[in-house]
Scaffold this motif. Sequence first.
Motif, short mmCIF file in Angstrom:
data_model
loop_
_atom_site.label_atom_id
_atom_site.label_comp_id
_atom_site.label_asym_id
_atom_site.label_seq_id
_atom_site.Cartn_x
_atom_site.Cartn_y
_atom_site.Cartn_z
N MET A 274 0.78 -1.24 0.01
CA MET A 274 0.02 -0.06 0.09
C MET A 274 1.02 1.46 -0.12
O MET A 274 2.01 1.27 0.11
N ARG A 344 -5.24 -3.23 1.48
CA ARG A 344 -6.13 -2.28 2.34
C ARG A 344 -5.59 -2.77 3.88
O ARG A 344 -5.03 -3.95 3.97
N MET A 345 -6.03 -1.72 4.59
CA MET A 345 -5.57 -2.11 6.09
C MET A 345 -6.86 -2.69 6.84
O MET A 345 -7.90 -2.49 6.64
N SER A 347 -7.17 -2.85 10.20
CA SER A 347 -7.45 -2.28 11.43
C SER A 347 -6.41 -1.04 11.63
O SER A 347 -5.38 -1.13 11.33
N PRO A 348 -7.04 0.03 12.14
CA PRO A 348 -6.04 1.02 12.71
C PRO A 348 -5.14 0.70 13.72
O PRO A 348 -4.05 1.29 13.80
N GLY A 353 -1.04 0.43 10.66
CA GLY A 353 -1.96 1.75 11.09
C GLY A 353 -1.19 2.61 11.84
O GLY A 353 -1.27 3.78 11.73
N SER A 422 -6.10 -6.94 22.43
CA SER A 422 -5.66 -5.92 23.55
C SER A 422 -5.00 -6.88 24.54
O SER A 422 -3.64 -6.07 25.40
N GLY A 423 -4.99 -8.02 24.48
CA GLY A 423 -4.15 -9.19 25.43
C GLY A 423 -2.71 -8.90 25.03
O GLY A 423 -1.95 -8.81 25.75
N GLN A 636 14.55 -13.35 1.56
CA GLN A 636 14.41 -13.28 0.05
C GLN A 636 13.88 -11.85 -0.46
O GLN A 636 12.64 -11.73 0.10
N THR A 638 12.76 -11.20 -3.16
CA THR A 638 11.55 -11.39 -4.07
C THR A 638 10.63 -12.04 -3.39
O THR A 638 9.45 -12.31 -4.11
N ALA A 639 10.71 -12.45 -2.35
CA ALA A 639 9.50 -13.04 -1.64
C ALA A 639 8.38 -12.45 -1.46
O ALA A 639 8.22 -11.29 -1.12
N PRO A 640 7.02 -13.03 -1.96
CA PRO A 640 5.96 -12.07 -1.76
C PRO A 640 5.58 -11.92 -0.10
O PRO A 640 5.65 -12.98 0.86
N PRO A 644 -2.12 -12.74 0.15
CA PRO A 644 -2.35 -13.26 1.58
C PRO A 644 -1.25 -13.88 2.38
O PRO A 644 -0.31 -14.24 1.75
N VAL A 646 1.40 -16.16 4.43
CA VAL A 646 1.66 -17.52 4.68
C VAL A 646 2.14 -17.39 6.21
O VAL A 646 3.17 -16.77 6.48
N ARG B 4 -2.18 -9.04 35.05
CA ARG B 4 -1.92 -8.06 34.07
C ARG B 4 -2.71 -7.02 34.24
O ARG B 4 -2.21 -5.75 34.48
N PHE B 125 -11.06 4.37 6.40
CA PHE B 125 -10.98 2.94 7.10
C PHE B 125 -12.40 2.33 7.41
O PHE B 125 -12.84 1.34 7.35
N TRP B 128 -13.22 0.71 4.14
CA TRP B 128 -12.51 -0.55 3.77
C TRP B 128 -13.23 -1.58 4.75
O TRP B 128 -13.52 -2.83 4.56
N ALA B 151 11.13 -17.35 -6.15
CA ALA B 151 12.08 -17.19 -4.85
C ALA B 151 12.55 -18.74 -4.74
O ALA B 151 13.69 -18.95 -4.01
#
Lengths: 654, 154
Positions: A274, A344-345, A347-348, A353, A422-423, A636, A638-640, A644, A646, B4, B125, B128, B151
């Motif tokens: 992005m 796209r993101m 979560s902020p 974010g 949050s954890g 690498q 060139t590694a994607p 998605p 991995v 915590r 946001f 999205w 790769a």
Amino acid sequence: MSSATVGAVFVALGAAAALVGIGVVAFGLLGIHQRWWRDARWLAFATLGFSALSIIWMERALITRDFTVEFVAQHGSHQTSSIFNIATMWSALEGSILLWTFILCGYLVAVVVKFKDRHADAMLGFALLTLFFVTAFFFLLMVGPSAPFQSFDPPVGYDGPGPNPLLQSHILMAFHPPILYLGYVGFTVPFAFAIGALATGRVGEGWLLATRRWTVMAWGFLTLGIILGAWWSYETLGWGGYWAWDPVENASFLPWLTGTAFIHSVMVQERRGMLRVWNLSLVIATFALTILGTFITRSGVLESVHAFSNSAIGPMLLGFFGLIVLVSLVLIGWRGDQLRAPGRMDSPVSREGAFLANNVLFAAFAFVVLLGTIFPLIVEAVDGRTISVGNPYFERMTMPIGFTLLFLMAIAPILPWRKASSGVLGDRLIWPAWLGVGAIVLAVLVGARGWAPLLAFGLGGFAGGAALRQVVLATRRQGWRGLVGRTNGGMIVHVGVVLIAVAFAASNAYVHQSEFNLAPGETASIAGHTITYEGLSFREFANRTETRATVRVDGGQVYEPGIAVYTASGQVVGIASVRSTAFDDVALSIEQFPNDGTDRAVVRVTVQPLIVWLWVGGLIMAVGTLLAVLPGKRRQPTAPVSAPAVPDRVEVPA
Amino acid sequence: MTRRVASWLAVAMIGAAAFVYGAVDEGEPRTDSDRAYAISNTIGCPVCQGQSVVESNAPIAKSIRETIALRIDAGWTDAQIRAELRDSYGEDVDYTPSSEGITILVWILPVVAFAGAVAGLVVVFRKWKREGDLEASAADRKLVEAARALADED
């Protein structure tokens, strides 16, 4: 042939090599000249050779005091000591452009050498075209309005005035400009590759990876150059300050801000694909701002202690700035379709974010600094009033940005990419949070008061804790390798930034300054320190006479602030003297010596806490930058890395 | 209550207590010379190139510093001293831009620009989030396969 002519010939040959370079690369890109690469290489070496010869020739003239060169006649002197004699070159306009061009040619050659295996690549072709174009522009400045080699007919027994006495008073002056220029000029390389990417339409990640280290190195030099400038100012000017929001300081700070934003947001593009338009814009803005800064420094439009003499190169630099902006905007508009981000993101509250927030803040920071710097010009143009925009404005406007950036520095490094729970945050942040609270408690215990500095200390401890946590975890896992590489080096840079932020907040909030009119033997006290004035001493030097006061600080060591009167110009320059400890600094300068025969003197004393940590922080930033460009964990190229994702490729940040 | 949560509560309470105490307690009183420095630091020297009267050693800068000290002794407020200096030497000796006329823009523009940027990000946001996850197209998968193959070769 006079020696000025010889120098002018070197400059002209360099200009010719750069111009031919433009032609050769252009014909190569058009397919007309098949073996363009070989010729372009030699031409790059030729520009470096001729600019090196120009510099050697200028230094020869300065060292031998060859006053038939006008530049030497105006800025050199028999009285100047040897180290400053060499540095005289960059103390004035023409010589500074000479140094700038030399460094630019050095970068050009470095690109040619580094990418010698990729000469079939059109993107490299366009990058070289851009580099030759910028190089030619600077050579042409020296052929035309800013010619360093003009002849002068010195009268018998002529001696020049020497460089500005202020610049002769501290050794740092010999290093601050060249290091600053290594930073400024270094941004030409990523800019050239950005233009190459736009021109070829290959606007993906390739150009970023190719220039990442170059950008980080340029950024590191710029950082170090700015810090050295602040240090020089503090050690020599004697007013206890190190940063005055002067137009020229701002001009160096602007590309630093956009460059810092870029170094962070580039990681979002690498990982998630992005922010392409944004990153290109940042690189272009950073380079354009270095040119704008050069314009501000060298055109006389804004008043500044740093300003070089007014000269005719102002319009040319402004025109060049306009051209860069125009060409870049047209290219970005033309490639608009390919620039649309595929990602796209989620979560902020994620690493990307946080980088986005970082960029909004740095952009806002740069906007405030730019607006404040040029606003007096706008007001004068609109309704004829002359106003000033100074430190109260910049401090008030940038303080909230600084606090928010510190907060981000604390949470961003521990945020995972894509999404955070949050954890995870609660576990990773508790240790840094304790450090932040510890900093506040400690500060209150030693007597610090006021919400702003305390907030700075707390956030500083929080951010420093987060950075240290990353370094500790990385070294525990990887040994010494946990200190190198972009992420780990970056965390060390963060530690330096935190030290500077804390020192800046403390020294601004708790500064005490007073002037004392003292007779020999009298003692004054300020902010827990005692200052005893013991008497005067005089020293004669080849080019100046010094009057120094003997001042004992806290009953211990003796310091000697004073003034120097330069024989040639009659200029009076203060000599500051500073007692530094890890806790606070006592800076001394002499306001007034007696002229009624008594030994009374007016001593100005400035006490500021934690000053020394500004310089330590700067050093840590420089070291961190160096560690960041060393190859870290292998990945690498060139590694994607975009979605998605991995699972086994997802880097767990902690 | 988990460990915590307890730990965070302790951090928040100690931090808030120390911060509030340090922010409210006035500490050592501000001396006249601190006040004089604070004013001088934000007043430009009328004849120097972009230096404040603190930085400059020009005679007029010294005289302005002395004036400021005298006025403080006489019990003037900071605002009164600034107003007098503006009247004597011109508006541009004051480093704080006023909020009158177009000068107010220098204060407002950054705030407007920042608010605009944040609002824009919020809109993006939300968009999205509404659109949900992207589905990888066949072309996308092909690209990834090609890159992976490359790769693996290395």
